[in-house]
Design an enzyme around this catalytic site. Structure first.
Site, PDB file in Angstrom:
ATOM      1  N   LYS A  11     -19.816  20.682   6.011  1.00  0.00           N
ATOM      2  CA  LYS A  11     -19.371  21.710   5.057  1.00  0.00           C
ATOM      3  C   LYS A  11     -19.334  21.158   3.636  1.00  0.00           C
ATOM      4  O   LYS A  11     -19.793  21.805   2.705  1.00  0.00           O
ATOM      5  CB  LYS A  11     -17.966  22.225   5.415  1.00  0.00           C
ATOM      6  CG  LYS A  11     -17.865  22.905   6.751  1.00  0.00           C
ATOM      7  CD  LYS A  11     -16.508  23.569   6.942  1.00  0.00           C
ATOM      8  CE  LYS A  11     -15.320  22.608   6.981  1.00  0.00           C
ATOM      9  NZ  LYS A  11     -15.333  21.678   8.142  1.00  0.00           N
ATOM     10  N   ARG A  86      -8.190  28.253   7.831  1.00  0.00           N
ATOM     11  CA  ARG A  86      -8.294  27.495   9.078  1.00  0.00           C
ATOM     12  C   ARG A  86      -7.484  28.129  10.198  1.00  0.00           C
ATOM     13  O   ARG A  86      -7.413  27.587  11.285  1.00  0.00           O
ATOM     14  CB  ARG A  86      -7.794  26.066   8.855  1.00  0.00           C
ATOM     15  CG  ARG A  86      -8.934  25.042   8.692  1.00  0.00           C
ATOM     16  CD  ARG A  86      -8.261  23.711   8.425  1.00  0.00           C
ATOM     17  NE  ARG A  86      -9.027  22.552   8.740  1.00  0.00           N
ATOM     18  CZ  ARG A  86      -9.731  21.858   7.846  1.00  0.00           C
ATOM     19  NH1 ARG A  86      -9.860  22.277   6.607  1.00  0.00           N
ATOM     20  NH2 ARG A  86     -10.334  20.749   8.197  1.00  0.00           N
ATOM     21  N   ARG A 125     -18.616   8.297   8.777  1.00  0.00           N
ATOM     22  CA  ARG A 125     -18.473   8.995   7.496  1.00  0.00           C
ATOM     23  C   ARG A 125     -17.577   8.216   6.535  1.00  0.00           C
ATOM     24  O   ARG A 125     -16.473   7.818   6.900  1.00  0.00           O
ATOM     25  CB  ARG A 125     -17.893  10.392   7.713  1.00  0.00           C
ATOM     26  CG  ARG A 125     -17.715  11.125   6.396  1.00  0.00           C
ATOM     27  CD  ARG A 125     -17.494  12.585   6.601  1.00  0.00           C
ATOM     28  NE  ARG A 125     -16.129  12.894   6.995  1.00  0.00           N
ATOM     29  CZ  ARG A 125     -15.663  14.137   7.098  1.00  0.00           C
ATOM     30  NH1 ARG A 125     -16.455  15.162   6.866  1.00  0.00           N
ATOM     31  NH2 ARG A 125     -14.418  14.359   7.447  1.00  0.00           N
ATOM     32  N   ARG A 159     -11.800   7.784   5.545  1.00  0.00           N
ATOM     33  CA  ARG A 159     -10.559   8.562   5.595  1.00  0.00           C
ATOM     34  C   ARG A 159      -9.761   8.176   6.837  1.00  0.00           C
ATOM     35  O   ARG A 159     -10.334   7.971   7.903  1.00  0.00           O
ATOM     36  CB  ARG A 159     -10.884  10.055   5.648  1.00  0.00           C
ATOM     37  CG  ARG A 159     -11.321  10.602   4.318  1.00  0.00           C
ATOM     38  CD  ARG A 159     -11.911  11.996   4.414  1.00  0.00           C
ATOM     39  NE  ARG A 159     -11.219  12.911   5.314  1.00  0.00           N
ATOM     40  CZ  ARG A 159     -11.554  14.195   5.465  1.00  0.00           C
ATOM     41  NH1 ARG A 159     -12.560  14.700   4.763  1.00  0.00           N
ATOM     42  NH2 ARG A 159     -10.900  14.968   6.300  1.00  0.00           N
TER      43      ARG A 159
HETATM   44  P1  AMP Z   1     -10.861  18.535   5.486  1.00  0.00           P
HETATM   45  O1  AMP Z   1     -11.155  17.650   4.328  1.00  0.00           O
HETATM   46  O2  AMP Z   1     -11.274  19.963   5.257  1.00  0.00           O
HETATM   47  O3  AMP Z   1     -11.384  17.994   6.787  1.00  0.00           O
HETATM   48  O4  AMP Z   1      -9.269  18.579   5.626  1.00  0.00           O
HETATM   49  C1  AMP Z   1      -8.530  17.397   5.882  1.00  0.00           C
HETATM   50  C2  AMP Z   1      -7.161  17.741   6.424  1.00  0.00           C
HETATM   51  O5  AMP Z   1      -6.436  18.512   5.444  1.00  0.00           O
HETATM   52  C3  AMP Z   1      -7.151  18.616   7.667  1.00  0.00           C
HETATM   53  O6  AMP Z   1      -7.346  17.866   8.855  1.00  0.00           O
HETATM   54  C4  AMP Z   1      -5.750  19.227   7.588  1.00  0.00           C
HETATM   55  O7  AMP Z   1      -4.760  18.267   7.935  1.00  0.00           O
HETATM   56  C5  AMP Z   1      -5.625  19.477   6.087  1.00  0.00           C
HETATM   57  N1  AMP Z   1      -6.150  20.823   5.741  1.00  0.00           N
HETATM   58  C6  AMP Z   1      -7.260  21.107   5.010  1.00  0.00           C
HETATM   59  N2  AMP Z   1      -7.440  22.424   4.898  1.00  0.00           N
HETATM   60  C7  AMP Z   1      -6.409  23.006   5.590  1.00  0.00           C
HETATM   61  C8  AMP Z   1      -6.044  24.350   5.866  1.00  0.00           C
HETATM   62  N3  AMP Z   1      -6.772  25.385   5.440  1.00  0.00           N
HETATM   63  N4  AMP Z   1      -4.920  24.568   6.596  1.00  0.00           N
HETATM   64  C9  AMP Z   1      -4.152  23.531   7.026  1.00  0.00           C
HETATM   65  N5  AMP Z   1      -4.466  22.241   6.822  1.00  0.00           N
HETATM   66  C10 AMP Z   1      -5.579  21.972   6.110  1.00  0.00           C
END
Ligand code: AMP
Length: 214
Positions: A11, A86, A125, A159
Site C-alpha cells: 500500500k 481499518r 522490509r 520497524r
Molecule cells: P501501518 O503502517 O499502516 O502498517 O500501521 C502500523 C500500525 O499503526 C498498525 O499495526 C496499527 O497498530 C496502527 N494503525 C495504523 N492505522 C490504524 C488504523 N486505521 N486503526 C488503528 N490502528 C492503526
C-alpha cells in the site's frame, strides 16, 4: 481514494506512486503515528504501545488524528488514505465526516496478497527514518549502501512491528477486524480488486488501468 490491503501488500509503495502520478495528498495513518512517536508526543507514545504488539490503536485516538489531517486539506485537493479505515466503525465515521463537507470516497483499491507472501515480504522490509519510504532488503546479502533510502538518502531501519511475533498478530487482526470493511465498500460498489503479487510496476499499471487513468 482508499488504498486497502493487508500489512505488506504494498500500500505504501503504491500510494507514493499514485500520489506523484495523480497529484494527490498521501495520508498514511501508520506514518502519522510514527511521526508522533519520533517527536515523542503523548499521542505517539500511547499509539506505540499498541503498534509494537501488532494491535490496532484505539478508535478514539486514531479517528481524530486521521480526520484532522484529511479535513485540513483544501476542498479541491484529492487524497489517498493508506491504512485507514481499518474497521467498520472507522469507515462509517469517515463517510459521515466527508459527507458533511460534500466530499466522499470515489474508489477503494484493494491490493490482495496471500499470507505466505506477506510474511516473506515483511521479514525483509526496511523503512526510511526520514521519509518513511519502504524498501525490500535481502538480510543475508546486504551492503551498507543498501541501508540508505533510495529516495532521500536517509537511514533505513526495521520497524518493531515487522518482527515475526508482531507480524503474525497484524495478519490476524487484519483478517478479523479489517477484512469486513471490504464488504462495506463492495456493497457501495466502490471496490477495485487488484492482485498485489506482481512487480511494483505491474501492480501500479493495473491500479491505474482499473481507475481508468491509462
Ligand atoms: P501501518 O503502517 O499502516 O502498517 O500501521 C502500523 C500500525 O499503526 C498498525 O499495526 C496499527 O497498530 C496502527 N494503525 C495504523 N492505522 C490504524 C488504523 N486505521 N486503526 C488503528 N490502528 C492503526
Amino acid at each position: 481514494m482508499v488504498l486497502f490491503g493487508p500489512p505488506g501488500a504494498g500500500k505504501g509503495t503504491q500510494a507514493q506512486l499514485l500520489r506523484d502520478r495523480l497529484n494527490l495528498a498521501h495520508v498514511s495513518s501508520g506514518d502519522l503515528f510514527r511521526q508522533n512517536l519520533n517527536n515523542n508526543t503523548p499521542l505517539g507514545l500511547k499509539a506505540a504501545e499498541y503498534m509494537k504488539q501488532g494491535h490496532l490503536v484505539p478508535d478514539e485516538v486514531t479517528i481524530d488524528i486521521v480526520l484532522d489531517k484529511v479535513l485540513s486539506l483544501n476542498s479541491e485537493e484529492g487524497f489517498i488514505l493508506d491504512g485507514f479505515p481499518r474497521n467498520r466503525y472507522q469507515a462509517e465515521v469517515l463517510e459521515k465526516a466527508l459527507a458533511q463537507r460534500s466530499r466522499g470516497i470515489d474508489k477503494v483499491v484493494h491490493i490482495d496478497v496471500c499470507q505466505e507472501e506477506l510474511i516473506r515480504r515483511l521479514a525483509g522490509r526496511f523503512n526510511c527514518r526520514d521519509c518513511q519510504a519502504p524498501h525490500s532488503i535481502d538480510k543475508v546479502a546486504f551492503s551498507q549502501e543498501d541501508l540508505k533510502c533510495g529516495q532521500c538518502g536517509g537511514e533505513l531501519y526495521q520497524r518493531e512491528d515487522d518482527r515475526p511475533e508482531a507480524v503474525q498478530r497484524r495478519i490476524e487482526v487484519y483478517q478479523r477486524e479489517t477484512l469486513p470493511v471490504l464488504d462495506y465498500y463492495r456493497e457501495k460498489d466502490l471496490l477495485l480488486d487488484v492482485s498485489g503479487l506482481d512487480t511494483v510496476e505491474k501492480v501500479n499499471k493495473d491500479v491505474l488501468a482499473g481507475l481508468g487513468v491509462i
